[in-house]
Scaffold this active site. Structure first.
Site, PDB file in Angstrom:
ATOM      1  CB  SER A  23      -0.920   0.006   1.234  1.00 11.42           C
ATOM      2  OG  SER A  23      -0.149  -0.137   2.410  1.00 11.42           O
ATOM      3  CG  ASN A 110      -3.758  -4.581  13.326  1.00 12.70           C
ATOM      4  OD1 ASN A 110      -3.199  -4.476  12.232  1.00 12.70           O
ATOM      5  ND2 ASN A 110      -4.157  -5.742  13.822  1.00 12.70           N
ATOM      6  CB  THR A 155     -42.245  25.245  -5.971  1.00 16.41           C
ATOM      7  OG1 THR A 155     -43.400  25.730  -6.664  1.00 16.41           O
ATOM      8  CG2 THR A 155     -42.073  26.029  -4.676  1.00 16.41           C
ATOM      9  CG  HIS A 156     -43.269  21.851  -8.770  1.00 19.66           C
ATOM     10  ND1 HIS A 156     -43.468  20.508  -8.519  1.00 19.66           N
ATOM     11  CD2 HIS A 156     -43.926  22.515  -7.777  1.00 19.66           C
ATOM     12  CE1 HIS A 156     -44.232  20.367  -7.434  1.00 19.66           C
ATOM     13  NE2 HIS A 156     -44.517  21.577  -6.963  1.00 19.66           N
ATOM     14  CB  SER A 277     -17.215  26.506 -27.724  1.00 22.74           C
ATOM     15  OG  SER A 277     -17.244  25.766 -28.926  1.00 22.74           O
ATOM     16  CE  LYS A 283     -22.202  27.285 -25.391  1.00 23.84           C
ATOM     17  NZ  LYS A 283     -22.102  25.865 -25.749  1.00 23.84           N
ATOM     18  CG  ASN A 285     -19.279  26.339 -22.678  1.00 22.12           C
ATOM     19  OD1 ASN A 285     -20.383  26.769 -23.012  1.00 22.12           O
ATOM     20  ND2 ASN A 285     -18.448  25.743 -23.506  1.00 22.12           N
ATOM     21  CD  GLU A 290     -20.882  22.713 -17.750  1.00 15.51           C
ATOM     22  OE1 GLU A 290     -21.283  21.850 -18.523  1.00 15.51           O
ATOM     23  OE2 GLU A 290     -20.171  23.668 -18.111  1.00 15.51           O
ATOM     24  CD  GLN A 322      -2.842  -2.442   2.344  1.00 17.64           C
ATOM     25  OE1 GLN A 322      -2.211  -2.786   3.354  1.00 17.64           O
ATOM     26  NE2 GLN A 322      -2.587  -2.930   1.149  1.00 17.64           N
ATOM     27  CE  LYS A 325      -4.237   3.107   5.244  1.00 17.55           C
ATOM     28  NZ  LYS A 325      -5.105   1.902   5.216  1.00 17.55           N
TER      29      LYS A 325
HETATM   30  N1  ARG Z   1      -1.262  -1.238   5.499  1.00 11.40           N
HETATM   31  C1  ARG Z   1      -2.145  -1.692   6.505  1.00 11.40           C
HETATM   32  C2  ARG Z   1      -3.473  -0.917   6.436  1.00 11.40           C
HETATM   33  O1  ARG Z   1      -3.518   0.034   5.770  1.00 11.40           O
HETATM   34  C3  ARG Z   1      -1.536  -1.467   7.844  1.00 11.40           C
HETATM   35  C4  ARG Z   1      -1.986  -2.420   8.898  1.00 11.40           C
HETATM   36  C5  ARG Z   1      -1.576  -3.777   8.543  1.00 11.40           C
HETATM   37  N2  ARG Z   1      -1.758  -4.681   9.623  1.00 11.40           N
HETATM   38  C6  ARG Z   1      -1.578  -5.978   9.442  1.00 11.40           C
HETATM   39  N3  ARG Z   1      -1.759  -6.700  10.480  1.00 11.40           N
HETATM   40  N4  ARG Z   1      -1.289  -6.504   8.291  1.00 11.40           N
HETATM   41  O2  ARG Z   1      -4.461  -1.263   7.030  1.00 11.40           O
END
Ligand code: ARG
Length: 464
Positions: A23, A110, A155-156, A277, A283, A285, A290, A322, A325
Site C-alpha cells: 500500500s 493495527n 417550486t418545480h 468553445s 460560447k 461555458n 459543471e 487497507q 485510504k
Molecule cells: N497497510 C495496513 C493498512 O492500511 C496497515 C496495517 C496492517 N496490519 C496488518 N496486520 N497486516 O491497514
C-alpha cells in the site's frame, strides 16, 4: 529486502503478492501522521520506563531526520516493505540501529494505522471547516449586496413567488452551516486515540495512552481495544459529511449553470471561471460549476465504496481496511478542491438585477398576495384562491400579467373586496416586503438574518 515480520516464514513472498498487498504507493501520504504517532509513542514509552531516554532521543531524532528526507523528496520507498509504517520503521533501524527495533514495543500496525488515519481525518476535517467558514463569509457578503434584489422563487422550477436574491443565498448558507456543524460534530468522535490497543487485545507493557493522547492532542481514548483497531466509522462520517456537502454544492452549481445560461441571464460568472468553445465563438461555458456538480459523483461513490468495504467485516482488524485510504484521500481532496474553487467563483459572481426583477414579474408571481389580500378583506381562502384563479385566466387570455390588470378588471373578476390599494399588493416589492416574519424574504429580515449568521460565524470553530 528482509521483512519486518519474516521470522516465521521459510519462503519469500511471491512477487505478485508483494505488489498486490503493498500500500506504500498511496499510504506514504500518511508519513507525517505516522511519524508524529511514533514520536508520541516513543515519548510515552520513555515516560513509563519501557525505553530509556537515550533510546527515546535516538528514535525521535531519527524519525525527524526521516521526515525531513521525505519532505525533501530524498527518501527511497520500497514496495517490499509494504506500507508507510514499515518503510519508516525499517529506515529508522537502518539509521540508528538497536533503538530503532524497540519503537514498535507495545504497538501493532493495527493501532498505528488507525492512529495515523485519525490524525489525517482530523486535519482534513479542520481544513474543511475552515474552508466552509471562508465560503460562508463570501456568501453572506453576496447576500448582503443582494438583500433587496427581487427574483423569482421557484417550486418545480416554475416561478412560484417573488423572493429576494439575498434570501435565496441565505438558503445556500443554511445548508453550509449545517455541513459545518456535521464536520465539527464528527470531529468529537474522530479525535480519540486508538494506540494502546495494539493488535486488538491491548498490550502487557505498562503503557499510558493518556500521555500519548495528550502529546497528539487527542481529546480522549478509544474505549475498547477491539473496537479501536476495527472501527472506521470516523472515515465513514467524514466521507458522508463530505458527500452531503458535495450534494449541496452540486445543487448550487446546478442553479448557477441554469442562471448563467442566456435563457435565464440571472447571473454572470467571472470570465476566469469559464471556458470557451473550440468551435462556437460566442460560447462562455460554466465549466467550474459543471465540474463541481460532476465531482459530487466521486465523493458519493467513495462513500458507497467505504460503506461496502465495512459491511461484512468481522471484528477486529482485517486487511480489507487497507482499501479505505484511496477512497478517503480522493474524497478529501475533491471536497477541498471544490470548496476552494467554488468560494473564489462566488466571490466574483454578479447578479443581473434588472433581469432578475423582470423574471420575477413574469408568471403572475403575486397571485398568492392577491388571494391573501382578499382573505384579509373577509373572503374565505378557498374562495379567494378560486377568484384569483379567474383573474389569472383573464390575464392569460389577454396576454398580460396579473399585475397589469387594472382595478376595475380585478373587481369584475374577484369581487367588490378589491380596492385601490390592491396595486401595492400586486407589486413585487410589496410582495417581498410583506413577508417580514422571522425567516421571511423581506429585505429587512434578510439583513437581520445576515447579521445573526455573521455573529455565529465569528464564534470559535467547535472542537478547537
Ligand atoms: N497497510 C495496513 C493498512 O492500511 C496497515 C496495517 C496492517 N496490519 C496488518 N496486520 N497486516 O491497514
Amino acid at each position: 529486502m528482509a521483512k519486518l515480520w519474516g521470522g516465521r516464514f521459510t519462503e519469500p513472498t511471491d512477487t505478485t503478492v508483494e505488489a498486490f498487498t503493498a500500500s506504500v504507493d498511496f499510504d506514504r501520504r500518511l508519513y507525517r501522521q505516522d511519524i508524529a504517532g511514533s514520536v508520541a509513542h516513543a515519548t510515552m514509552l520513555a515516560e513509563v520506563g519501557v525505553l530509556d531516554v537515550v533510546e527515546r532521543d535516538a528514535i525521535v531524532d531519527g524519525l525527524r531526520d526521516i521526515e525531513s528526507d521525505i519532505d525533501a523528496g530524498r527518501f527511497e520507498w520500497s514496495t517490499a516493505l509494504e506500507d508507510v509504517h514499515m518503510n519508516i520503521e525499517a529506515a529508522l533501524t537502518e539509521r540508528i540501529g538497536e533503538a530503532g527495533k524497540k519503537l514498535h514495543t507495545g504497538r501493532s500496525r493495527n493501532d498505528q494505522v488507525a492512529t495515523d488515519l485519525r490524525l489525517y481525518v482530523r486535519g482534513e476535517t479542520d481544513a474543511v471547516v475552515d474552508a466552509l467558514r471562508r465560503l460562508r463569509g463570501v456568501l453572506l457578503d453576496l447576500a448582503e449586496r443582494e438583500a433587496q434584489t427581487v427574483m423569482p422563487g421557484f417550486t418545480h422550477l416554475q416561478s412560484a413567488q417573488p423572493i429576494t436574491f439575498g434570501h435565496h443565498v441565505l438558503a445556500w448558507h443554511a445548508m453550509l452551516e449545517r455541513d459545518t456543524a456535521r464536520f465539527a460534530d464528527a470531529r468529537r468522535r474522530i479525535n480519540r486515540l486508538p494506540l494502546g490497543a495494539a493488535a486488538l487485545a491491548g498490550t502487557s507493557f505498562p503503557v499510558d495512552p493518556l500521555i500519548t493522547a495528550r502529546l497528539l492532542e487527542f481529546d480522549g481514548l478509544c474505549e475498547n481495544s477491539v473496537d479501536a483497531v476495527s472501527d472506521r466509522d470516523f472515515v465513514l462520517e467524514f466521507t458522508s459529511a463530505g458527500a452531503i456537502l458535495m450534494v449541496h454544492l452540486s445543487r448550487m452549481c446546478e442553479e448557477l449553470v441554469l442562471w448563467c445560461s442566456p435563457l435565464y441571464g440571472f447571473v454572470s460568472l467571472p470570465d476566469a471561471f469559464c471556458t470557451g468553445s473550440s468551435i462556437m465563438p460566442q460560447k462562455k461555458n460554466p465549466d467550474v460549476p459543471e465540474l463541481v456538480r460532476g465531482k459530487t459523483g466521486r465523493v458519493v461513490g467513495s462513500l458507497m465504496g467505504l460503506l461496502t468495504l465495512m459491511k461484512a467485516q468481522p471484528l477486529a482488524y482485517n486487511r480489507d481496511n487497507q482499501e479505505d485510504k484511496e477512497s478517503l484521500f480522493d474524497a478529501a481532496d475533491t471536497v477541498r478542491g471544490c470548496l476552494a474553487v467554488f468560494t473564489e467563483m462566488i466571490g466574483g459572481l454578479e447578479a443581473d438585477r434588472e433581469t432578475l426583477r423582470a423574471a420575477a414579474g413574469r408568471g403572475h408571481a403575486t397571485a398568492t398576495d392577491l388571494a391573501d389580500y382578499l382573505v384579509r378583506a373577509g373572503m374565505a381562502f378557498r374562495d379567494a384562491h378560486e377568484a384569483v384563479g379567474r383573474a389569472v385566466r383573464g390575464a392569460v387570455e389577454t396576454g398580460r400579467e396579473l399585475e397589469e390588470l387594472d382595478v376595475a378588471e380585478l373587481r369584475a373578476l374577484c369581487g367588490d373586496a378589491v380596492g385601490a390599494d390592491v396595486r401595492d399588493v400586486l407589486s413585487l416589492d410589496g410582495s417581498v416586503a410583506s413577508r417580514a416574519h422571522p425567516g421571511g424574504t423581506a429585505p429587512v429580515r434578510v439583513r437581520e438574518a445576515i447579521g445573526a449568521a455573521r455573529t455565529r460565524l465569528a464564534g470559535a470553530p467547535p472542537g478547537r
